[in-house]
Enzyme design. Structure first.
Site, short mmCIF file in Angstrom:
data_model
loop_
_atom_site.label_atom_id
_atom_site.label_comp_id
_atom_site.label_asym_id
_atom_site.label_seq_id
_atom_site.Cartn_x
_atom_site.Cartn_y
_atom_site.Cartn_z
N GLN A 385 52.69 -67.11 -77.83
CA GLN A 385 53.62 -66.18 -78.46
C GLN A 385 52.86 -65.13 -79.25
OE1 GLN A 385 56.56 -68.55 -80.73
NE2 GLN A 385 58.08 -67.50 -79.49
N ASP A 387 53.22 -63.75 -82.09
CA ASP A 387 53.91 -63.86 -83.36
C ASP A 387 53.31 -62.95 -84.41
OD1 ASP A 387 56.11 -65.62 -83.64
OD2 ASP A 387 54.81 -67.31 -83.17
N LYS A 468 68.92 -63.28 -87.25
CA LYS A 468 67.89 -62.59 -86.48
C LYS A 468 68.47 -61.44 -85.68
CE LYS A 468 68.31 -65.84 -82.59
NZ LYS A 468 67.60 -66.57 -81.54
N HIS A 514 59.84 -63.31 -89.52
CA HIS A 514 59.21 -63.81 -88.30
C HIS A 514 59.55 -62.80 -87.20
CE1 HIS A 514 59.38 -68.08 -89.99
NE2 HIS A 514 60.32 -67.46 -90.69
#
Length: 642
Positions: A385, A387, A468, A514
């Protein structure tokens, strides 16, 4: 007393009480009434979708739904599931029916039948569906007491419907819908009549356990899709065929990108060409993140159970994790990178002057997926990922969300993707109190509104630690994929006691974001492979140019050219086989090579190349140095100026 109706554009009109939505649509325009499928009404804070024939009472907001609306499509496809069930019942009378919902594209029905459905049955079912559609049978709603509904479906031998009804409360009122000779248990709403369906296709058959439980009987699941216009069905079927040609699993094998082996189901092996592709993606990622003020870290993939208990993953995500023991203590293989990023933040004390702190990581994560859910690179058990975690002051939230949104926008435009955004709100299984969730959700709304970014609401689908923004990109054949995400988190900083020293020399709690751009790099490569149909732009192509010799006499010169181009920074392969040049060209085209460089006696004598660009039938003879300079500039521009 009149019925006061507010329309989506804010216009208000009055009608007689008990006027139906269809009558209101007819009063607006005959064209709208002809396209109308159902109605969405809102009153007293409650919203629901209803049949067009429902008499309306009281003041309300009204939207007439058509096939252009997602909610309209759902009604259309759910009604079509009833039509398909009716067709199956006519053709195979002993069939019993489970559930038949609308899905993202079309619908399915789970059936229990002595007949085993095979592809040859598709045409017969389709034709019977179209016959029912031409009969233009009205969908008629009826409400029954629970006991009467049980008796009704018992008399017809519909045991699965009886199970569904038995799960409802004793005092429940059960609704059914009838079209012609077929009645089904259903909450609705439905189309006014079957005649709105003009085109149908049965797509596939599969097995499905009743209620998804392997302890129950295996039913047959029949997938299909319908449209109000045959042209739309033709376009859909064309897209499906195009998708098959672009299947990343097929292209991945043909282009030497990746493979899967029996010894590691769900764990991809990247081959040399695939590594070149992902290295280019990662280099691009590092370049744009460095410019955006991110620093890069790398954290371990195995960490102690206590960390995962503290983060909440042990309670909320345990079934998706892998575990091991070290020195008789429990450890987990990380399913997400965020706890590691948090530990990096905690490594030092931070001042408010250091915030926002943007920390990026291309990290390897593992998640347990059921074997039946695995699908090439799109659904795997191990993936990397891209991230990043941003630690910031509360007053920096809006600017940071805007900054991440613009970064994701830059990435998707680079690859030619359009996209839409969903705001996912608090799920039932969540950490933190509702007030904090509302604060976080409002912050996301404010940021989107500040840059006039439209978004849709996806109720209850947030992460367990925060709301999100999900970015759904659209590829070259119109499919959507969820990749980028921005998650705002007030919970993790509290759980891990994250602090910074403020202007008052006191400790304060930072806020955390995030976020990912690619999402899973594996999945993004799968999406790109299908988006480009394997014909990657020059900067991403594992092999950028292939040198083809007409005879063996040009082989020495071809090797010199290959070395010269590699020194210029290009990825080059040679085909020096003693084969006809037409065969070599066809093979190179199948490998989606951006540039074919043909060398014959004339080119070798002149120190030149016959350059043929992918998709062109024409060749241009040019000096090697000129081609090297042109191709290098094109690759470095990443397709932005060519």
């Amino acid at each position: 007393m009149s019925l006061k109706v507010t329309f989506p554009d804010g216009q208000i009109k009055e009608f007689a009480q008990a006027t139906t939505a269809l009558e209101i649509a007819q009063s607006i325009s005959g064209k709208l009434a002809k396209k109308a499928l159902a109605a969405k009404i809102s009153a007293d804070g409650a919203e629901k979708i209803v049949d067009l024939a429902l008499p309306l009472e009281g003041d309300l907001q009204l939207q007439i739904l058509t096939f252009d609306d997602e909610e309209g499509k759902k009604v259309f496809w759910h009604s079509s599931a009833h039509i398909m069930a009716q067709a199956i019942k006519r053709l195979f009378p002993d069939t019993q029916f489970g559930i038949g919902p609308a899905i993202k594209e079309g619908f399915y029905y789970d059936v229990d039948s002595s007949h085993v459905f095979v592809p040859e049955d598709m045409e017969a079912i389709q034709q019977e569906m179209l016959k029912i559609a031409k009969e233009n049978l009205p969908f008629q709603r009826q409400e029954l007491p629970r006991a009467e509904a049980l008796s009704f479906f018992s008399e017809r031998g519909e045991s699965y419907k009886q199970i569904l009804i038995s799960d409802l409360p004793e005092d429940a009122v059960i609704s059914t819908y009838t079209q012609g000779d077929f009645t089904d248990l259903c909450r609705g709403p439905h189309l006014p009549a079957t005649g709105l369906v003009k085109a149908a296709a049965v797509l596939s058959f599969a097995g499905a356990y009743w209620r998804g439980d392997a302890k129950n009987k295996m039913l047959q699941r029949i997938y299909a899709i319908t449209f109000p216009d045959k042209k739309e069905l033709d376009a859909y079927l064309f897209r499906i065929e195009e998708a098959k040609k672009r299947d990343h699993r097929k292209l991945g094998a043909e282009l030497g990108l990746f493979t899967f082996v029996d010894e590691g189901p769900g764990f991809p092996f990247f081959l040399p060409n695939g590594i070149v592709l992902r290295n280019q993606l990662e280099a691009y990622w590092r370049e744009i993140h460095s410019k955006a003020g991110y620093v890069e870290i790398r954290t371990p993939i195995i960490l102690n159970r206590s960390l995962w208990e503290r983060s909440g993953h042990w309670d909320h995500y345990k079934e998706n994790m892998y575990f091991t023991k070290i020195d008789d203590e429990d450890y987990a293989v990380k399913p997400m990178n965020c706890p590691g990023g948090i530990l990096v933040y905690k490594h030092n004390m931070h001042s408010y002057r250091e915030l926002p702190m943007r920390i990026g990581e291309i990290g390897l994560v593992h998640r347990h997926e059921l074997s039946g859910a695995l699908h090439g690179l799109m659904r795997v058990r191990a993936f990397w990922q891209d991230d990043a975690h941003i630690f910031m002051l509360p007053e920096q939230i809006k600017d940071e969300i805007i900054g991440v949104t613009r970064l994701i926008d830059t990435v998707y435009k680079q690859f030619g993707f359009s996209y839409y955004v969903e705001l996912s709100t608090m799920p039932e299984d969540h950490a933190g109190d509702d007030a904090v969730w509302e604060q976080a959700t409002q912050a996301l709304r404010d940021a989107m509104d500040a840059i006039n970014m439209p978004y849709q609401i996806n109720e209850g689908d947030g992460a367990f630690y925060g709301p999100k923004l999900d970015f759904h990109l659209t590829d070259s054949i119109g499919r959507t994929w969820q990749c980028g995400t921005i998650q705002l988190d007030f919970v993790m900083p509290e759980r891990f006691d994250l602090t910074y020293i403020g202007e008052d020399n006191q400790k304060h709690r930072p806020v955390m974001i995030h976020r990912v751009c690619f999402g899973s790099i594996e999945r993004f490569i799968g999406i790109l492979t299908e988006h480009y149909a394997g014909a990657f732009p020059l900067w991403l192509s594992p092999v950028q140019a292939r040198i083809l010799t007409i005879t063996e006499h040009q082989n020495d010169y071809a090797l010199q050219v290959a070395e010269q181009l590699r020194e210029a920074g290009l990825r080059v392969e040679t085909d020096l086989r003693n084969e006809k040049i037409g065969y070599k060209i066809r093979e190179a085209r199948n490998l989606k090579t951006p540039y074919l460089l043909v060398i014959g006696a004339k080119e070798a004598e002149a120190g030149a190349l016959a350059v043929r660009k992918r998709g062109s039938e024409e060749s241009i003879v040019m000096p090697v140095a000129d081609f090297a300079a042109q191709a290098k500039a094109e690759a470095e521009a990443r397709g932005q100026i060519f």
